[in-house]
Design an enzyme around this catalytic site. Structure first.
Site, short mmCIF file in Angstrom:
data_model
loop_
_atom_site.label_atom_id
_atom_site.label_comp_id
_atom_site.label_asym_id
_atom_site.label_seq_id
_atom_site.Cartn_x
_atom_site.Cartn_y
_atom_site.Cartn_z
N TYR A 131 13.64 -18.22 -3.08
CA TYR A 131 12.44 -18.96 -2.65
C TYR A 131 12.56 -20.47 -2.80
O TYR A 131 11.54 -21.16 -2.96
CB TYR A 131 11.20 -18.42 -3.40
CG TYR A 131 10.92 -16.98 -3.04
CD1 TYR A 131 10.18 -16.65 -1.90
CD2 TYR A 131 11.44 -15.94 -3.79
CE1 TYR A 131 9.95 -15.33 -1.55
CE2 TYR A 131 11.22 -14.61 -3.45
CZ TYR A 131 10.47 -14.32 -2.32
OH TYR A 131 10.26 -13.01 -1.97
N ALA A 170 7.20 2.13 9.80
CA ALA A 170 7.40 1.18 10.89
C ALA A 170 8.39 0.08 10.52
O ALA A 170 8.39 -0.41 9.39
CB ALA A 170 6.05 0.56 11.26
N HIS A 208 2.11 -6.47 13.92
CA HIS A 208 2.95 -6.83 12.77
C HIS A 208 4.43 -6.76 13.15
O HIS A 208 5.20 -7.70 12.93
CB HIS A 208 2.64 -5.89 11.60
CG HIS A 208 3.53 -6.10 10.41
ND1 HIS A 208 3.17 -6.88 9.34
CD2 HIS A 208 4.78 -5.65 10.14
CE1 HIS A 208 4.15 -6.90 8.46
NE2 HIS A 208 5.16 -6.17 8.91
N GLU A 209 4.83 -5.64 13.73
CA GLU A 209 6.25 -5.44 14.06
C GLU A 209 6.70 -6.42 15.14
O GLU A 209 7.80 -6.98 15.07
CB GLU A 209 6.51 -4.00 14.50
CG GLU A 209 6.21 -2.95 13.43
CD GLU A 209 6.89 -3.23 12.10
OE1 GLU A 209 7.95 -3.88 12.08
OE2 GLU A 209 6.33 -2.82 11.06
N GLU A 222 6.93 -11.46 7.27
CA GLU A 222 5.87 -10.44 7.24
C GLU A 222 4.53 -10.98 7.72
O GLU A 222 3.62 -10.20 8.00
CB GLU A 222 5.72 -9.88 5.82
CG GLU A 222 6.97 -9.19 5.27
CD GLU A 222 7.51 -8.09 6.18
OE1 GLU A 222 6.71 -7.50 6.93
OE2 GLU A 222 8.72 -7.82 6.14
N ARG A 224 -0.78 -0.50 -12.16
CA ARG A 224 -1.76 -0.17 -11.13
C ARG A 224 -3.18 -0.29 -11.68
O ARG A 224 -4.09 -0.76 -11.01
CB ARG A 224 -1.51 1.24 -10.58
CG ARG A 224 -0.17 1.28 -9.84
CD ARG A 224 -0.10 2.40 -8.86
NE ARG A 224 -1.02 2.19 -7.77
CZ ARG A 224 -1.23 3.06 -6.79
NH1 ARG A 224 -0.58 4.20 -6.78
NH2 ARG A 224 -2.08 2.80 -5.82
N HIS A 247 8.99 1.47 0.13
CA HIS A 247 9.82 0.31 -0.23
C HIS A 247 10.56 0.48 -1.55
O HIS A 247 11.53 -0.21 -1.80
CB HIS A 247 8.96 -0.96 -0.24
CG HIS A 247 8.26 -1.19 1.07
ND1 HIS A 247 7.23 -0.39 1.50
CD2 HIS A 247 8.48 -2.09 2.05
CE1 HIS A 247 6.82 -0.79 2.69
NE2 HIS A 247 7.57 -1.82 3.05
N TYR A 305 5.13 -9.12 0.91
CA TYR A 305 3.87 -8.70 1.53
C TYR A 305 2.67 -9.37 0.85
O TYR A 305 1.66 -9.62 1.48
CB TYR A 305 3.73 -7.18 1.51
CG TYR A 305 4.83 -6.48 2.26
CD1 TYR A 305 4.87 -6.50 3.65
CD2 TYR A 305 5.86 -5.83 1.59
CE1 TYR A 305 5.89 -5.86 4.35
CE2 TYR A 305 6.88 -5.19 2.28
CZ TYR A 305 6.89 -5.22 3.66
OH TYR A 305 7.91 -4.59 4.34
O1 X8Z Z 1 6.09 -2.05 5.41
C1 X8Z Z 1 5.26 -2.67 6.07
C2 X8Z Z 1 5.49 -2.87 7.55
C3 X8Z Z 1 6.92 -2.91 7.91
S1 X8Z Z 1 7.74 -4.34 7.42
C4 X8Z Z 1 4.85 -1.75 8.32
N1 X8Z Z 1 4.11 -3.11 5.49
C5 X8Z Z 1 3.83 -2.91 4.07
C6 X8Z Z 1 3.57 -1.46 3.74
O2 X8Z Z 1 3.41 -0.64 4.67
O3 X8Z Z 1 3.51 -1.11 2.56
C7 X8Z Z 1 3.06 -3.86 6.15
C8 X8Z Z 1 1.99 -4.02 5.12
C9 X8Z Z 1 2.62 -3.74 3.79
ZN ZN Z 2 7.13 -6.11 8.31
#
Ligand code: X8Z
Ligand code: ZN
Length: 597
Positions: free
Chosen positions: A206, A337, A366-367, A394, A470, A494, A504
């Protein structure tokens, strides 16, 4: 280049004892990015096939291609250290730094360990993609993540919600051991290129010291926390009205299965349960898409047309031919996605399992934001073909989605009547359930991983530490008692796929800052939540100026090009939601709602 000749080429690198020169450093980075680009493309193709057709074979092919990238990167990172003492031109110094940071999970130099790491990563990603819940055993009907997410979104039966939640989270315990082994191996890789651990490496991306970056995250969180606390208190009160204190408990935290989403990260699906009286916007995008029979591909065209209205070129034909828009029935795929730029020039694609719903309409934007960013920086040198920082990537599509206002929907023929101003609180509430609710979730995922990689959280405490975070940040609690037999972080894409997440959180804040700047550029003067930059070429140009810089300069410079501001700043999201914050505070006071938990 074959794997053999690559090794020969790297063995032929000059290993002279003479002190290196600036010219050599430049030649080194030029050659390095050429070599990496070739490997990135090969790995991208293998990964595309793996994610759109999960089999044992595609998993191996993807793992091998990934190993080639990682091995070359570690080798180049080690070689680049001899240029460190030189006073280098900024672009060369930046490229040397970016080589080291170009993989998220660095491999150890030892080939056996490196192969093991790539294999673990591909298998975790596949396990997540294949994950399903079979309520009546493997012989009965099984529910995919999409099916389970739809239950979480629409069911109002706490028992059914709890079962779906538990069912999905059961995919993760088998990942636990591989995950902790991955942590060991990746940390070794990070140490070999000069970082304390993988978390320290992630925080080094960063353009500021890693410690300053963590403090930035906390500073931004403190800015928005009061807004989150107000929303949380109000939502909790409404949920108690709906489900009763028996289901919610009395400790102030909200059970994670009642918020309309598998991870309680986006609460928009419970809008009907918390909708303000007399402020209903009177429309629901999901209903509109269904009524007008707008299919998944048509939904993507709406997104493309928005970008074109700003002055961006249409997507290439290959985008339409090669993307995966809907879930195939005949094979396992990763539905999560994503956006791709396979050849780093024009082979843009998205991979989604689109359904006819408002949430997916936003995700499409978003995509596409990723794709238009990728194309805008495609003439940069390969190591700069990335966003200013990962939060920027993002944030772009989401910035556009903020312009999907009722006024815009009317303009494109999807809505007959724009709701009156009196419905603003309803519209803001729906947005806040999406954007404000997400903030602590966006923050805590990497708080957990940073400590896992640093060793502060050990495998014996993985799940306990997860739920402590959390509860602390989100104010949510598990729907049923959990233990170290569970591995709940692995039920989030993720974590299983090793995608850093701080991006994000940053994007959630940046998108409002971008939106405010672009609205200003377009000459708009009213409240931020009613602004749409649709059709505004001045805003499009301003956006493009930043996008085309890619990662060539430190992110504050890119931010300044677009917004005139050098700092990430949460005042834009606070401005946007200011009318709602006032309303929430009044409601909470009236209800005597307990703030915080
Ligand atoms: O993973 C994503 C995108 C793809 S880069 C759909 N997002 C995060 C998630 O789903 O946890 C977008 C919002 C946060
Ligand atoms: Zn994304």
């Amino acid at each position: 280049m074959t794997f053999q000749s690559q090794r020969a080429a790297s063995a032929a690198q000059p290993q002279t004892a003479a002190p290196p020169t600036v010219e050599e450093a430049r030649q080194f980075t030029d050659a390095a990015e050429k070599r990496l680009l070739d490997l990135w493309i090969k790995s991208g193709r293998a990964q595309w096939v793996q994610e759109t057709f999960i089999t044992d074979d595609t998993e191996i092919l993807a793992a091998q291609a990934d190993q080639n990238v990682k091995a070359a990167t570690s080798e180049l990172a080690a070689q680049s250290r001899r240029f460190e003492p030189l006073d280098l031109p900024p672009d060369v110094a930046r490229k040397l730094k970016l080589i080291k940071l170009s993989v998220d999970i660095p491999a150890p130099r030892n080939p056996k360990e490196s192969a093991e790491l790539s294999q673990i990563n591909a298998s975790l990603q596949s396990d997540y993609g294949k994950g399903k819940w079979c309520p009546n055993g493997a012989q009965g009907k099984c529910l995919s993540l999409n099916d389970l997410e739809n239950i979480m979104a629409t069911s109002r039966d706490p028992i059914e919600l709890q079962r779906a939640w538990i069912g999905w989270h059961a995919i993760a315990p088998p990942m636990r051991e591989r995950y902790s082994r991955m942590v060991e191996l990746a940390n070794e890789g990070a140490r070999e290129v000069g970082f304390g651990d993988v978390g320290a490496m992630w925080r080094s991306n960063y353009d500021m010291p890693p410690g300053v970056f963590s403090a930035e995250m906390d500073r931004l969180w403190e800015q928005v926390r009061p807004l989150y606390v107000s929303l949380h208190a109000y939502v909790r009160t409404q949920l108690v009205k709906k489900y009763g204190p028996g289901v919610l408990g009395t400790d102030g935290a909200i059970p994670a299965h009642l918020l309309g989403n598998m991870w309680a990260q986006d609460w928009a699906n419970i809008y009907p349960l918390v909708a303000p009286a007399n402020a209903d916007p009177g429309y629901d995008l999901t209903q509109i898409l269904k009524a007008k029979q707008i299919d998944p591909i048509a939904m993507v065209h709406y997104g493309e047309r928005f970008f074109m209205s700003l002055g961006f070129e249409a997507l290439p034909q290959t985008f339409w031919q090669r993307s995966m828009f809907v879930k195939p029935q005949d094979r396992e795929v990763v539905c999560h996605a994503s956006a791709w730029d396979i050849d780093y020039v024009d082979d843009l694609r998205i991979k989604m399992c689109i359904e006819q719903k408002g949430e997916d309409f936003s995700t499409i934007h978003h995509e596409l934001g990723h794709n238009f960013y990728q194309r805008a920086y495609d003439t940069q040198p390969p190591l700069f073909r990335n966003s200013a920082n990962d939060g920027f990537h993002e944030a772009i599509g989401d910035t556009i989605a903020l312009s999907v206002t009722p006024e815009y929907l009317k303009q494109i023929g999807l809505l007959e009547n724009v709701p009156p101003e009196s419905a603003d609180i309803g519209i803001l509430m729906r947005k806040a359930l999406e954007k404000v609710a997400f903030l602590p979730f966006g923050l805590l995922i990497d708080k957990w991983r940073w400590e896992v990689f640093s060793g502060k959280i050990t495998p014996a405490d993985y799940n306990k530490a997860w739920w402590e975070l959390r509860e602390k940040y989100q104010g949510v609690k598990p729907p049923v008692a959990r233990s170290e037999q569970d591995f709940d972080p692995g039920a989030k894409y993720h974590v299983a796929a090793n995608v850093p997440y701080a991006r994000y959180f940053l994007a959630d804040i940046l998108q409002f800052q971008f939106h405010r700047a672009l609205c200003r550029e377009s000459g708009y003067k009213g409240p931020l939540h009613r602004c749409s930059i649709y059709n505004n070429k001045a805003a499009g140009e301003r956006l493009d100026k930043m996008l085309e810089m890619g990662q060539s300069r430190p992110w504050p410079e890119a931010l300044e090009v677009m917004t005139g501001e050098k700092q990430m700043d949460a005042t834009a999201i606070l401005d946007y939601f200011a009318p709602l914050k006032k309303w929430l505070d009044e409601q909470n006071a009236k209800d005597g709602a307990k703030l915080d938990w």
